[in-house]
Design a protein around this motif. Structure first.
Motif, mmCIF file in Angstrom:
data_model
loop_
_atom_site.group_PDB
_atom_site.id
_atom_site.type_symbol
_atom_site.label_atom_id
_atom_site.label_comp_id
_atom_site.label_asym_id
_atom_site.label_seq_id
_atom_site.Cartn_x
_atom_site.Cartn_y
_atom_site.Cartn_z
ATOM 1 N N LYS A 1 0.832 -1.213 0.000
ATOM 2 C CA LYS A 1 0.000 0.000 0.000
ATOM 3 C C LYS A 1 0.862 1.256 0.000
ATOM 4 C CE LYS A 1 -3.920 -2.195 2.359
ATOM 5 N NZ LYS A 1 -4.725 -2.236 3.616
ATOM 6 N N ILE A 2 1.955 1.205 0.746
ATOM 7 C CA ILE A 2 2.853 2.368 0.826
ATOM 8 C C ILE A 2 3.586 2.555 -0.492
ATOM 9 C CG2 ILE A 2 4.881 3.297 2.023
ATOM 10 C CD1 ILE A 2 3.822 1.841 4.552
ATOM 11 N N TRP A 3 4.072 1.441 -1.061
ATOM 12 C CA TRP A 3 4.706 1.515 -2.385
ATOM 13 C C TRP A 3 3.723 2.064 -3.418
ATOM 14 C CZ3 TRP A 3 6.700 -4.237 -2.271
ATOM 15 C CH2 TRP A 3 7.865 -4.316 -1.476
ATOM 16 N N GLU B 1 1.637 6.031 -7.341
ATOM 17 C CA GLU B 1 0.554 6.819 -7.943
ATOM 18 C C GLU B 1 0.815 8.319 -7.856
ATOM 19 O OE1 GLU B 1 -2.864 5.387 -5.877
ATOM 20 O OE2 GLU B 1 -3.110 3.631 -7.202
ATOM 21 N N LYS B 2 1.568 8.727 -6.838
ATOM 22 C CA LYS B 2 1.892 10.152 -6.682
ATOM 23 C C LYS B 2 3.157 10.552 -7.445
ATOM 24 C CE LYS B 2 -0.142 10.572 -2.056
ATOM 25 N NZ LYS B 2 0.153 10.796 -0.611
ATOM 26 N N LYS C 1 6.031 0.784 -10.817
ATOM 27 C CA LYS C 1 7.128 1.172 -11.705
ATOM 28 C C LYS C 1 8.460 0.933 -10.999
ATOM 29 C CE LYS C 1 5.482 5.366 -12.236
ATOM 30 N NZ LYS C 1 4.094 5.264 -11.723
ATOM 31 N N VAL C 2 9.448 0.489 -11.749
ATOM 32 C CA VAL C 2 10.780 0.281 -11.184
ATOM 33 C C VAL C 2 11.281 1.558 -10.516
ATOM 34 C CG1 VAL C 2 13.197 -0.191 -11.734
ATOM 35 C CG2 VAL C 2 11.409 -1.526 -12.845
#
Length: 323
Positions: free
Chosen positions: A133-135, A140-141, A207-208
Motif C-alpha cells: 500500500k505504501i509503495w 501513484e503520486k 514502476k521500477v
C-alpha cells in the motif's frame, strides 16, 4: 559513568587473542565517540534474526551509532521478528536435518536460517500487504524513496501495532525510524521484499523507478560523509560482504573519482569475522589490505576479531553501554 558487571568481567578475563582484540576494539570505539567522531555500524549475515535488536536498539537510542549499512535481509527481518516472533521455530539440531525434514519445513511455511525458522505467512505476507500500500501510494503520486524510507513509513504509520509480539524497544529498526537514522542498504534487491517488489513490477502494478536505487544510496553517502567527518567517521563491520564493501568505498570514490583530495580516511576500523584470509574474499581481507585501496590510513586504528558476531557484537555493545 562507571562500568557495569558485564564490562568489568570482560576487562578482567578477556586478556589475550580474540578476546583481547574484543576489548581493544570496544575501547577504540569508545575513544572515537569521546573525540566527537561519528560511527557507522554495518550488519551482514542474519543479525536481525539473531535478535541483535535487543541491544543494538539501545545503541541507537543512546547515540552510539550515527549511520547504519545493512543488507536487505537485516532491514526486513528485524520487522518480521517484531510482528511474528511467537510463530518462529527454533531447530537446535539443524545440523542433523535430512532433506526430507527440510522439505517438511518448507511445506509448513517455515524458512530456515541456521537454527531459526521464519514463518512465511505471519512474517513475509503480513508485511507484504502493508508495504505494498505504501509503495503503491508513492507510485501513484510519482514519488520515489529509498528502501529503508518505505520501511520507516510503515513502522511510524502505526499499521503494524496490532501485530507486535516483542517489546518495541527491542526493535532496532523502530529505534532507527524514530531518529530517522541514515541507513545504507546496498543490494536491497537481494531480499524477500526486493523479490516481492520485483513481482509487482513484472505484473505491471508498480514502476521500477518508484524504488530508488543502490547508486542513489551511494550518492546519499557521498553527500553525508564529508558533512560528518570533521572529527572522523569510524567503521564497525559485523561480518563481510556488500554491507561492508559498499559503504567503505565512498572514501576512495570521493578523493579519486570526485577528485576531492581533502577527504579524510575512515578514522577507525573494526571487523568481526570468521572468514579465512586465503581465498580472496572481501570478508576475509585483513584491515591492512584496505590501505592499498585508499580506504584506511596507515594510522587508522584497526581491529579484527575472528569469532562469531552473534557472540562478540553484543559484548562490545554491552561495554559501550556500560552494562
Amino acid at each position: 559513568m562507571s562500568k557495569g558487571p558485564i564490562s568489568q568481567f570482560i576487562e578482567k578475563h578477556y586478556l589475550h587473542f580474540n578476546s583481547a582484540a574484543l576489548v581493544d576494539a570496544a575501547k577504540g570505539y569508545e575513544e572515537q565517540l569521546a573525540n566527537g567522531a561519528k560511527m557507522m555500524v554495518t550488519l551482514a549475515g542474519a543479525m536481525s534474526t539473531a535478535e541483535i535488536g535487543k541491544i543494538f536498539a539501545e545503541m541507537i537510542r543512546q547515540d552510539k551509532v550515527q549511520i547504519i549499512s545493512c543488507t536487505g535481509a537485516n532491514l526486513e527481518e528485524d520487522i518480521m521478528n517484531l510482528v511474528a516472533h511467537s510463530h518462529y521455530e527454533r531447530v537446535p539440531n539443524y545440523r542433523d536435518l535430512t532433506p526430507e525434514q527440510e522439505w517438511d519445513l518448507l511445506e509448513r511455511g517455515l524458512n530456515r536460517v541456521t537454527d531459526t525458522c521464519i514463518p512465511e505467512h505471519e512474517a513475509f505476507r503480513r508485511l507484504q500487504k502493508h508495504i505494498y500500500k505504501i509503495w503503491k501510494d508513492a507510485d501513484e503520486k510519482g514519488e520515489r524513496y529509498l528502501p529503508h524510507e518505505y520501511m520507516y513509513k510503515m513502522l511510524l504509520s502505526g499499521v503494524l501495532e496490532e501485530y507486535y509480539e516483542i517489546d518495541l524497544k527491542d526493535s532496532w529498526m523502530y529505534a532507527a525510524a524514530e531518529k530517522n537514522l541514515p541507513i545504507i542498504c546496498p543490494g536491497w534487491e537481494d531480499s524477500t521484499m526486493g523479490n516481492i517488489f520485483a513481482s509487482y513490477v513484472i505484473k505491471g502494478d508498480l514502476k521500477v523507478s518508484t524504488m530508488k536505487s543502490g547508486i542513489e544510496y551511494m550518492t546519499f553517502l557521498a553527500d553525508w560523509y564529508p558533512k560528518n567527518s570533521a572529527n572522523g567517521v569510524g567503521f564497525f563491520q559485523i561480518g563481510g560482504g556488500i554491507a561492508g564493501d559498499f559503504p567503505i568505498c565512498v572514501v576512495p570514490m570521493l578523493y579519486q573519482d570526485m577528485e576531492m583530495p581533502e577527504t579524510p580516511f575512515w578514522s577507525y576500523f573494526c571487523q568481526i569475522s570468521d572468514s579465512t584470509t586465503s581465498y580472496g574474499s572481501y570478508s576475509g581481507a585483513v584491515p591492512n589490505e584496505k590501505i592499498t585501496w585508499g580506504k584506511l590510513d596507515i594510522k587508522t586504528p584497526k581491529f579484527i576479531i575472528e569469532s562469531d558476531a552473534t557472540i562478540v557484537a553484543p559484548l562490545i555493545f554491552a561495554y559501550l553501554l556500560d552494562l
